[in-house]
Design a protein around this motif. Structure first.
Motif, PDB file in Angstrom:
ATOM      1  N   CYS A 145       0.827  -1.214   0.000  1.00 39.40           N
ATOM      2  CA  CYS A 145       0.000   0.000   0.000  1.00 39.40           C
ATOM      3  C   CYS A 145       0.857   1.258   0.000  1.00 39.40           C
ATOM      4  O   CYS A 145       0.588   2.210  -0.740  1.00 39.40           O
ATOM      5  CB  CYS A 145      -0.943   0.002   1.203  1.00 39.40           C
ATOM      6  N   MET A 146       1.893   1.263   0.825  1.00 42.41           N
ATOM      7  CA  MET A 146       2.752   2.443   0.925  1.00 42.41           C
ATOM      8  C   MET A 146       3.486   2.699  -0.390  1.00 42.41           C
ATOM      9  O   MET A 146       3.593   3.847  -0.837  1.00 42.41           O
ATOM     10  CB  MET A 146       3.759   2.273   2.064  1.00 42.41           C
ATOM     11  N   ALA A 147       3.987   1.647  -1.021  1.00 42.44           N
ATOM     12  CA  ALA A 147       4.719   1.802  -2.278  1.00 42.44           C
ATOM     13  C   ALA A 147       3.816   2.394  -3.365  1.00 42.44           C
ATOM     14  O   ALA A 147       4.213   3.323  -4.079  1.00 42.44           O
ATOM     15  CB  ALA A 147       5.280   0.455  -2.735  1.00 42.44           C
ATOM     16  N   VAL A 148       2.613   1.891  -3.467  1.00 44.17           N
ATOM     17  CA  VAL A 148       1.682   2.408  -4.475  1.00 44.17           C
ATOM     18  C   VAL A 148       1.268   3.841  -4.134  1.00 44.17           C
ATOM     19  O   VAL A 148       1.210   4.708  -5.016  1.00 44.17           O
ATOM     20  CB  VAL A 148       0.451   1.481  -4.620  1.00 44.17           C
ATOM     21  N   THR A 149       1.019   4.102  -2.864  1.00 43.62           N
ATOM     22  CA  THR A 149       0.645   5.457  -2.444  1.00 43.62           C
ATOM     23  C   THR A 149       1.758   6.449  -2.744  1.00 43.62           C
ATOM     24  O   THR A 149       1.501   7.526  -3.300  1.00 43.62           O
ATOM     25  CB  THR A 149       0.296   5.475  -0.938  1.00 43.62           C
ATOM     26  N   VAL A 150       2.982   6.112  -2.396  1.00 48.89           N
ATOM     27  CA  VAL A 150       4.120   7.000  -2.678  1.00 48.89           C
ATOM     28  C   VAL A 150       4.227   7.245  -4.176  1.00 48.89           C
ATOM     29  O   VAL A 150       4.421   8.378  -4.620  1.00 48.89           O
ATOM     30  CB  VAL A 150       5.433   6.421  -2.097  1.00 48.89           C
TER      31      VAL A 150
END
Length: 164
Positions: free
Chosen positions: A82-87
């Motif tokens: 989730c964090m990778a896609v959000t960033v």
């Protein structure tokens, strides 16, 4: 991707990231006896279903202790994705000069590491719980490979688009 679609996906992924963070916080906020009882119930279910043979014993021969560490890995794997896609959506997409994918991956890893550290610090203040620096390492086993996979996928997708 249109600006409207980008805004929509940014909101969706930010909500997903915050939801995973909330789940981690909720589990960490459980007092020691409650947390232990919940993981004991899960351990008994795993044993009764025979699934313990599928679970590598990297952390401990004790199934209960091992299962607790694997839970860290699974939930932080979800956070890493989730964090990778959000960033990527906030700092990579729709920008005139977006940072390289490597820098985005490092930023996602820094955010996940920061959250893992604050999660352990939070547990220091929960009755019956302790904050362990070693658990930050276990969390990293969950989020780092997932971040790498997301950014490898993005790099391959970008390469494919340039070839087409």
């Amino acid at each position: 991707m249109s600006e409207q679609h980008l805004k929509f996906w940014r909101a969706v992924m930010l909500c997903a990231t915050l939801a995973v963070m909330a789940v981690i916080f909720a589990f960490s906020a459980q007092p020691g006896p409650g947390s232990y009882a919940l993981s004991e119930q899960i351990t008994h279910q795993v044993q009764s279903g025979g699934a313990q043979t599928l679970l590598p014993t990297f952390f401990s021969e004790d199934l209960h202790a091992n299962l607790r560490k694997w839970a860290h890995i699974v939930v932080f794997c979800a956070l890493g994705i989730c964090m990778a896609v959000t960033v990527h959506l906030f700092w990579g997409k729709g920008r005139a000069n977006p940072p390289a994918l490597r820098r985005q991956a490092v930023l996602a890893a820094v955010f996940c590491t920061g959250y893992a550290v604050t999660d352990e610090l939070h547990q220091v203040f929960v009755p019956g719980r302790t904050g362990l620096l070693a658990d930050v390492g276990v969390d990293a086993i969950g989020f780092l490979p997932c971040i790498v996979i997301v950014y490898l996928f993005l790099a391959l997708r970008n390469r494919r688009r340039k070839i087409s």
